[in-house]
Design a protein around this motif. Structure first.
Motif, PDB file in Angstrom:
ATOM      1  N   GLU A 478       0.816  -1.217   0.000  1.00 18.73           N
ATOM      2  CA  GLU A 478       0.000   0.000   0.000  1.00 18.73           C
ATOM      3  C   GLU A 478       0.847   1.264   0.000  1.00 18.73           C
ATOM      4  OE1 GLU A 478      -2.329  -0.798   3.432  1.00 18.73           O
ATOM      5  OE2 GLU A 478      -3.889  -1.919   2.336  1.00 18.73           O
ATOM      6  N   LYS A 479       2.049   1.164   0.547  1.00 18.68           N
ATOM      7  CA  LYS A 479       2.958   2.326   0.562  1.00 18.68           C
ATOM      8  C   LYS A 479       3.363   2.734  -0.851  1.00 18.68           C
ATOM      9  CE  LYS A 479       4.992   1.129   5.059  1.00 18.68           C
ATOM     10  NZ  LYS A 479       6.240   0.701   5.750  1.00 18.68           N
ATOM     11  N   PHE A 480       3.275   1.780  -1.764  1.00 18.12           N
ATOM     12  CA  PHE A 480       3.635   2.064  -3.151  1.00 18.12           C
ATOM     13  C   PHE A 480       2.417   2.416  -4.002  1.00 18.12           C
ATOM     14  CE2 PHE A 480       7.193  -0.366  -1.542  1.00 18.12           C
ATOM     15  CZ  PHE A 480       8.287   0.296  -2.089  1.00 18.12           C
ATOM     16  N   GLY A 481       1.270   2.534  -3.354  1.00 18.45           N
ATOM     17  CA  GLY A 481       0.076   2.975  -4.055  1.00 18.45           C
ATOM     18  C   GLY A 481      -0.758   1.879  -4.680  1.00 18.45           C
ATOM     19  N   PHE A 482      -0.562   0.639  -4.240  1.00 21.59           N
ATOM     20  CA  PHE A 482      -1.327  -0.479  -4.810  1.00 21.59           C
ATOM     21  C   PHE A 482      -2.057  -1.243  -3.718  1.00 21.59           C
ATOM     22  CE2 PHE A 482       2.297   0.184  -7.659  1.00 21.59           C
ATOM     23  CZ  PHE A 482       1.645   0.369  -8.869  1.00 21.59           C
ATOM     24  N   GLU A 483      -3.175  -1.834  -4.079  1.00 22.29           N
ATOM     25  CA  GLU A 483      -3.947  -2.704  -3.192  1.00 22.29           C
ATOM     26  C   GLU A 483      -3.864  -4.127  -3.728  1.00 22.29           C
ATOM     27  OE1 GLU A 483      -5.706  -2.065  -0.447  1.00 22.29           O
ATOM     28  OE2 GLU A 483      -5.452   0.121  -0.410  1.00 22.29           O
ATOM     29  N   PRO A 484      -3.755  -5.128  -2.848  1.00 20.19           N
ATOM     30  CA  PRO A 484      -3.722  -6.506  -3.350  1.00 20.19           C
ATOM     31  C   PRO A 484      -5.110  -6.957  -3.806  1.00 20.19           C
ATOM     32  CG  PRO A 484      -3.734  -6.508  -0.964  1.00 20.19           C
ATOM     33  CD  PRO A 484      -3.631  -5.061  -1.373  1.00 20.19           C
ATOM     34  N   ASP A 485      -5.129  -7.784  -4.823  1.00 19.60           N
ATOM     35  CA  ASP A 485      -6.376  -8.391  -5.267  1.00 19.60           C
ATOM     36  C   ASP A 485      -6.629  -9.714  -4.551  1.00 19.60           C
ATOM     37  OD1 ASP A 485      -6.991  -6.605  -7.737  1.00 19.60           O
ATOM     38  OD2 ASP A 485      -4.892  -7.164  -7.993  1.00 19.60           O
ATOM     39  N   ILE A 486      -5.544 -10.310  -4.050  1.00 14.44           N
ATOM     40  CA  ILE A 486      -5.624 -11.642  -3.457  1.00 14.44           C
ATOM     41  C   ILE A 486      -4.799 -11.670  -2.184  1.00 14.44           C
ATOM     42  CG2 ILE A 486      -5.014 -14.084  -3.783  1.00 14.44           C
ATOM     43  CD1 ILE A 486      -5.274 -13.544  -6.832  1.00 14.44           C
ATOM     44  N   GLN A 487      -5.398 -12.220  -1.109  1.00 13.30           N
ATOM     45  CA  GLN A 487      -4.658 -12.458   0.131  1.00 13.30           C
ATOM     46  C   GLN A 487      -5.311 -13.644   0.846  1.00 13.30           C
ATOM     47  OE1 GLN A 487      -3.527  -9.194   2.968  1.00 13.30           O
ATOM     48  NE2 GLN A 487      -4.614 -10.477   4.464  1.00 13.30           N
ATOM     49  N   PRO A 488      -4.549 -14.708   1.103  1.00 17.84           N
ATOM     50  CA  PRO A 488      -5.137 -15.879   1.751  1.00 17.84           C
ATOM     51  C   PRO A 488      -5.434 -15.633   3.222  1.00 17.84           C
ATOM     52  CG  PRO A 488      -2.777 -16.177   1.509  1.00 17.84           C
ATOM     53  CD  PRO A 488      -3.113 -14.891   0.805  1.00 17.84           C
ATOM     54  N   ASP A 489      -6.349 -16.418   3.769  1.00 13.85           N
ATOM     55  CA  ASP A 489      -6.655 -16.323   5.197  1.00 13.85           C
ATOM     56  C   ASP A 489      -5.499 -16.860   6.039  1.00 13.85           C
ATOM     57  OD1 ASP A 489      -9.161 -15.228   4.704  1.00 13.85           O
ATOM     58  OD2 ASP A 489     -10.099 -17.210   4.529  1.00 13.85           O
ATOM     59  N   ASP A 490      -4.853 -17.921   5.542  1.00 12.40           N
ATOM     60  CA  ASP A 490      -3.644 -18.440   6.191  1.00 12.40           C
ATOM     61  C   ASP A 490      -2.443 -17.885   5.451  1.00 12.40           C
ATOM     62  OD1 ASP A 490      -5.052 -19.983   8.035  1.00 12.40           O
ATOM     63  OD2 ASP A 490      -5.201 -21.666   6.643  1.00 12.40           O
TER      64      ASP A 490
END
Length: 506
Positions: A478-490
């Motif tokens: 996020e510091k680079f101006g992007f949001e992830p599209d995917i992030q696992p719960d684990d």
């Protein structure tokens, strides 16, 4: 100077796993590696340090070097007394012009050996669900070039025999001549409804195939924009394509995935993605190197009995710590009386491989989860040693100190920005070949955007989905101006792969 030795090596059709063991052994020891367009560039990773690597690729008539010059090059390098690995796509003696190269070597008095490879005429159909022989359809197969020597005065093809044959016909290098091939077979008596299959880039992550009829295949191939390299299969066995097809069912087939982990850590993720069909772009952003001085590490190893807890945060920490344990002349018995924690299942597996079963593996692999679990096990007031990278996030040691632990960080390796050429990934982004960009740590994010400017990547962001392994990595992104599209719960590599597969299926 004595004359060298030349190995004419079949590289197979493209899947790295189809390279023979003997071929790999030669690639690892050769002084010079000369390779073709259809030989998978991944095989260059097997070349020993300092080996001379020469590309002489021939692509649809566009020759980096014509065949006579290739012959001269091989002879010249062997004449220097060197071991030459001549790497050719498929098998060197099946439409690979290896026989011509061997004749040149004989005339020059140079010793050579041939290492056969799996030919595309068998492998590509097999990966497309087409057995080239099957007792319900045919008991023979005929391999045919679809691109004859243009200097020949008379064709070597007997179209009447081909047309009336009950053999499976497999044409190499014939896509440009597909209309002529189909017309000649039909005009000489082959049923226009005969099934015909085309397999492009057979056995590779971008394989594609389809089945048509002899009458319609040329038009359909043009509509689908099928180009070389493709194998053409003619015969009843092509009707098994849909029933027996397996490779093109892989969930990540033809999905370009960038892996930014350090090369030492990436092999498991790369191989898993490859098995799922992905086109993996290895782009290690982190370099991992040993320390120049390990005296402090050895001192602590000899005094392990003075610690209560040993916390390993990475596989690299395990590797380099145990390397020094071995250098000190000790083994797993040195851990007697200590409690050991592993942050993450991969780190735990690395410890188990060394004969150590961790006492604690947290359910969540972030500092808060680790500290909470250790507090339940009485970490307060205990002496804790953390072998890790020289420079790393201070969250875990700081949180443990707040919890009342006496914490010492012990650097056992160093990390830095990898010396990596961003060109191939930048080109793939521009060509629309990248679908997913994976980050497995904050360092991979920071180093990626050191190698490829955020502004450059932003142009392709709409076509590329970013996958982060967990919230800490996400905050760095996020510091680079992007949001992830995917992030696992684990927050693990297996979980990251699982969500990639789920997303690709949507």
């Amino acid at each position: 100077m004595g004359k060298g030795l030349v190995y004419l090596i079949g590289a197979g059709p493209g899947d790295p796993g189809l390279l023979t063991v003997k071929a790999r052994e030669v690639l690892e020891t050769a002084d010079v590696l000369i390779y073709d367009y259809l030989a998978n560039a991944d095989f260059l990773n097997y070349a020993k340090a300092g080996a001379e690597v020469i590309y002489v690729g021939k692509k649809g008539g566009d020759h980096t070097l014509p065949q006579d010059k290739i012959n001269e090059l091989i002879v010249a390098k062997a004449g220097e007394g060197k071991i030459i690995a001549r790497l050719k796509g498929g098998d060197p003696y099946v439409f690979g012009r290896g026989g011509e190269e061997a004749e040149e070597l004989v005339e020059a008095g140079i010793d050579f050996e041939v290492i056969p490879g799996i030919t595309a005429g068998v492998a590509a159909p097999a990966y497309a669900g087409i057995p080239v022989t099957h007792r319900d359809f045919t008991t023979s197969v005929c391999f045919i070039t679809g691109h004859e020597d243009p200097t020949k005065e008379k064709t070597g093809h007997n179209w009447e025999v081909y047309a009336k044959s009950t053999s499976t016909l497999v044409f190499y290098m014939g896509v440009k001549n597909l209309p002529m091939i189909a017309e000649n077979l039909i005009s000489n008596g082959r049923d226009p409804e005969t099934p015909v299959a085309l397999v492009r880039w057979g056995t590779r992550c971008n394989q594609e195939s389809f089945v048509s009829t002899l009458e319609n295949v040329a038009e359909e191939a043009e509509n689908r924009k099928f180009k070389a390299p493709s194998i053409i299969v003619v015969g009843g066995v092509c009707s098994l394509h849909d029933k027996l097809g397996w490779f093109e069912k892989r969930p990540l087939l033809n999905k370009g995935v960038v892996v930014t982990r350090a090369r030492e850590q990436a092999s498991g993720l790369v191989s898993t993605l490859g098995r799922l069909g992905a086109c993996v772009y290895e782009f290690p952003t982190i370099s991992i190197t040993p320390l120049e001085d390990y005296s402090a590490v050895r001192k602590e190893i000899k005094a392990l009995s003075g610690w209560d807890w040993l916390i390993f945060t990475s596989v690299n920490g395990v590797k380099h710590f145990f390397n020094q344990l071995d250098e000190t002349g000790l083994d797993a018995r040195a851990f007697a009386g200590l409690e050991i924690a592993a942050i993450g299942p991969a780190t735990a597996d690395a410890l188990v491989a060394k004969g150590i079963k961790p006492d604690f593996v947290p359910e969540k692999y972030v500092a808060e989860g680790v500290v909470s679990g250790l507090l339940e096990r009485g970490i307060k007031g205990k002496k804790v040693l953390i072998p890790r990278a020289k420079v790393a996030r201070e969250v875990l040691p700081e949180e443990l100190r707040k919890a009342g632990a006496d914490v010492t960080v012990l650097p056992v390796y160093e990390t830095g920005l990898a010396d990596n050429d961003p060109g191939p990934v930048a080109d793939a982004l521009k060509a629309g070949k990248i679908h997913y960009l994976t980050f497995t740590s904050s360092s991979t994010v920071e180093n990626f955007f050191n190698l490829i400017e955020p502004e450059t990547f932003h142009k392709y962001k709409d076509a590329v989905k970013i996958a982060c392994i967990g919230p800490v990595t996400t905050r760095t992104l996020e510091k680079f101006g992007f949001e992830p599209d995917i992030q696992p719960d684990d927050y693990t590599i297996p979980a990251l792969v699982d969500v990639l597969v789920q997303e690709a299926a949507e």
